[in-house]
Design an enzyme around this catalytic site. Structure first.
Site, short mmCIF file in Angstrom:
data_model
loop_
_atom_site.label_atom_id
_atom_site.label_comp_id
_atom_site.label_asym_id
_atom_site.label_seq_id
_atom_site.Cartn_x
_atom_site.Cartn_y
_atom_site.Cartn_z
N LYS A 272 26.38 2.44 85.71
CA LYS A 272 25.09 1.87 85.32
C LYS A 272 24.47 1.15 86.51
O LYS A 272 25.08 0.24 87.08
CB LYS A 272 25.27 0.91 84.14
CG LYS A 272 24.00 0.16 83.73
CD LYS A 272 24.22 -0.71 82.48
CE LYS A 272 23.00 -1.57 82.16
NZ LYS A 272 23.21 -2.45 81.00
N LYS A 284 14.61 -10.71 77.18
CA LYS A 284 15.75 -11.62 77.07
C LYS A 284 15.26 -13.07 77.16
O LYS A 284 14.22 -13.34 77.76
CB LYS A 284 16.71 -11.38 78.25
CG LYS A 284 17.56 -10.14 78.14
CD LYS A 284 18.53 -10.04 79.31
CE LYS A 284 19.36 -8.78 79.24
NZ LYS A 284 20.27 -8.73 78.08
N ARG A 358 22.68 2.31 77.78
CA ARG A 358 23.09 3.57 77.13
C ARG A 358 22.03 4.65 77.28
O ARG A 358 22.35 5.84 77.24
CB ARG A 358 23.45 3.29 75.66
CG ARG A 358 22.34 2.72 74.85
CD ARG A 358 22.81 2.05 73.55
NE ARG A 358 23.30 0.69 73.77
CZ ARG A 358 23.74 -0.11 72.81
NH1 ARG A 358 23.81 0.31 71.57
NH2 ARG A 358 24.15 -1.33 73.09
N1 BES Z 1 23.00 -5.75 80.45
C1 BES Z 1 23.13 -6.13 79.10
C2 BES Z 1 24.56 -6.47 78.70
C3 BES Z 1 25.16 -7.71 79.30
C4 BES Z 1 25.13 -8.89 78.61
C5 BES Z 1 25.81 -7.67 80.51
C6 BES Z 1 25.73 -10.02 79.13
C7 BES Z 1 26.40 -8.80 81.05
C8 BES Z 1 26.37 -9.97 80.34
C9 BES Z 1 22.67 -4.99 78.19
O1 BES Z 1 21.69 -4.18 78.70
C10 BES Z 1 22.13 -5.62 76.95
O2 BES Z 1 21.18 -6.34 77.05
N2 BES Z 1 22.75 -5.34 75.82
C11 BES Z 1 22.36 -5.90 74.59
C12 BES Z 1 22.51 -4.86 73.52
C13 BES Z 1 21.93 -5.26 72.19
C14 BES Z 1 20.43 -5.34 72.28
C15 BES Z 1 22.35 -4.24 71.18
C16 BES Z 1 23.27 -7.10 74.31
O3 BES Z 1 24.45 -7.04 74.61
O4 BES Z 1 22.75 -8.11 73.83
ZN ZN Z 2 21.61 -4.03 80.80
ZN ZN Z 3 19.72 -4.90 78.36
#
Ligand code: BES
Ligand code: ZN
Ligand code: ZN
Length: 523
Positions: A272, A284, A358
């Site tokens: 990724k 976020k 994903r």
């Molecule tokens: N890059 C983030 C995941 C992440 C979170 C990496 C904390 C490192 C530390 C990913 O793209 C993301 O934002 N995932 C979401 C998915 C959710 C919206 C289903 C998450 O984990 O909140």
């Molecule tokens: Zn991410």
């Molecule tokens: Zn994300």
């Protein structure tokens, strides 16, 4: 300018009590027993080491350290004593811990020249070469600094570390370990440097330039696909994420053909490469958003692995595929509710634009399979916050559709000290991804977030032997990038290469990665 490899390593068979150097590092067991090198210092130094131990200066517990700023009659300026724990429990993991502890203690002391007598310690089932290799990795890691943006640097120049081996007869094995250690350490430095770089420097095109540099002047090949080519491949999910940013996406492909048969099915690693993840329209929260510069840590790890595989000249075919883009909100950004068509033909309802990893990876997985017909396919991604909740920063999450591969990856994690732990991919979780409007949704609700993310990817892995590593909790800490899971992946690849064609040897010493990175920045 970017970080140089912080340490200049060598091996020596010189006697510890004859070293005219800044520091000599030796060990003491919990029982109070001194290591062979420590005994030599003690003899020459009027019994000072034994006296310090007797008076409780150090208890010998695993990883404890004590600096002796003066020992009579010795030519070295200082002695660093390191606790070795219980002699009967001193195995590979303990040896590694001792090297890390000594490295951390030294890092605070700003050394210029050190002689380390740890590879002489007896470690069951471990060769001298292995002990030297592990020492190189541990000291390089402990002395790593990321200071390219500091006007005043802490590090003063390269530290010279000589690793003591028992006698002249062991120098050759030591040298082999040294070469292997340097190759792996250089890979780790490249990974940490890349992941630590901020999003305004480390863009998708920057990553592409680094890949090109990695291949230049070697037999490896770099292939960089731009937005038009990505569109021609019909990677609708990847492009949908990229459309919110002015930074164009890149699909980066690196190939190392090291197997005797260049047509042998390769191991394909997919990383990724989100160079900044603001979440897109599903924005976020502001707090800690800066940490989303690490959202390309999967890509960074694979560049480091690739660099080490080249230096080790591993006899296997390896392909690295990195979909790289930014995930930003804008007037052109992907909307919640949008439906996109992937390269595989499956359609996705995007319910949350922050579940973007994903969306890149599914197209990259399809591409990897169609173009390379991999023997094994492994993706590495900072994919879910849920994985941090499940496993913290201790183990990376492992999701896999083949039991034999699960075992190999867990073993590689144990052996390298860079652990992974298996999570389920039970069919029952798949229905959480049902969508009323498309073939699947990109999120599966609150429950089992890291599993439903992996289930999503499994729809694009098909019948290929596939593993997914969620490194959201392990790739970085507050202080910066960790370089995980580079060591685990290298251990796996080395094991695999050895199984197929006998042990590999390091070739040319690994170059400093700094020049490589900095040249890319200037382009
Ligand atoms: N890059 C983030 C995941 C992440 C979170 C990496 C904390 C490192 C530390 C990913 O793209 C993301 O934002 N995932 C979401 C998915 C959710 C919206 C289903 C998450 O984990 O909140
Ligand atoms: Zn991410
Ligand atoms: Zn994300």
């Amino acid at each position: 300018m970017l970080n140089k490899l912080a340490v200049d390593f060598s091996v020596t068979s010189g006697r510890p009590d004859k070293q005219r150097t800044d520091f000599v590092v030796v060990g003491v067991y919990e029982s109070g027993k001194l290591s062979v090198a420590a005994c030599a210092l003690n003899r020459e130094g009027d019994g000072a080491l034994a006296e310090v131990v007797k008076r409780g200066g150090i208890d010998g517990k695993l990883g404890s350290t004590l600096l002796l700023p003066y020992v009579p009659k010795l030519p070295c300026s200082r002695v660093l004593l390191v606790g070795l724990g219980k002699e009967k429990d001193f195995h590979g993991a303990e040896y590694r811990k001792v090297c890390q502890a000594a490295g951390t203690a030294l890092a605070g002391l700003k050394p210029t020249e050190v002689v380390v007598y740890l590879p002489e310690l007896y470690v069951r089932d471990r060769s001298l070469g292995w002990k030297v290799e592990q020492a190189v990795i541990a000291f390089s890691e402990a002395l790593y600094r990321f200071e390219p943006f500091k006007s005043r640097r802490e590090s003063t120049g390269p530290v010279r570390i000589a690793l003591g081996v028992p006698g002249r007869g062991e120098l050759k094995d030591g040298e082999t370990g040294l070469e292997r250690g340097r190759a792996i350490a250089a890979g780790l430095v490249l990974t940490r440097d890349l992941a630590n770089l901020p999003g305004n420097i480390c863009t998708p095109s920057y990553l592409a330039d680094v890949a090109q540099q990695l291949a230049e002047g070697t037999e490896s090949q770099a292939d960089i696909l731009d937005e038009t080519q990505i569109a021609e491949l019909k990677m609708g999910a990847f492009l949908a994420v990229a459309q919110g940013s002015v930074q164009p996406p890149r699909l980066i492909v690196l190939e190392h053909r090291g197997a005797a048969d260049p047509d042998e099915a390769p191991v394909v690693l997919v990383g990724k490469g989100v160079t900044f993840d603001a979440g897109g329209i599903s924005l976020k929260p502001a707090a800690d958003m800066d940490a989303m510069k690490y959202d390309m840590a999967g890509a960074a790890a694979l560049f480091g692995v690739f660099r080490a595989v080249q230096a080790l000249a591993l006899p296997l075919n390896l392909v690295v595929v990195v979909p790289a883009c930014e995930n930003l909100p804008s007037g052109q950004a992907l909307r919640p509710g949008d439906i996109v068509t992937t390269m595989s033909g499956q359609t996705i309802e995007v319910l949350n634009t922050d579940a973007e990893g994903r969306l890149l990876l599914c197209d990259a997985l399809t591409y990897a399979q169609q173009r390379f017909k991999p023997a094994v396919l492994i993706d590495v991604a900072t994919l879910t916050g849920a994985c941090v909740v499940a496993l913290g920063n201790v183990a990376s999450g492992l999701f896999c559709n083949k039991q034999a591969l699960v075992r190999e990856l867990i073993a590689a994690g144990e052996d390298s000290g860079d652990r992974v732990w298996p999570m389920p991919l039970f069919d029952e979780y798949q229905k959480q991804l049902d969508s009323p409007f498309a073939d699947l949704a990109n999120i599966g609700g609150k429950a089992a977030g890291s599993i439903t993310a992996a289930c999503f990817l499994s729809r694009f892995a098909g019948e290929t032997d596939w593993a997914h590593l969620d490194i959201a909790g392990t790739a970085s800490r507050k202080e910066g990038a960790t370089g995980r899971p580079v060591r685990m992946l290298l251990q796996y690849l080395q094991q695999r290469a050895e199984r197929r064609s006998g042990p590999a040897r390091a070739t040319a010493p690994a170059e400093d990665s700094a020049a490589l990175l900095w040249e890319s920045a200037g382009r």
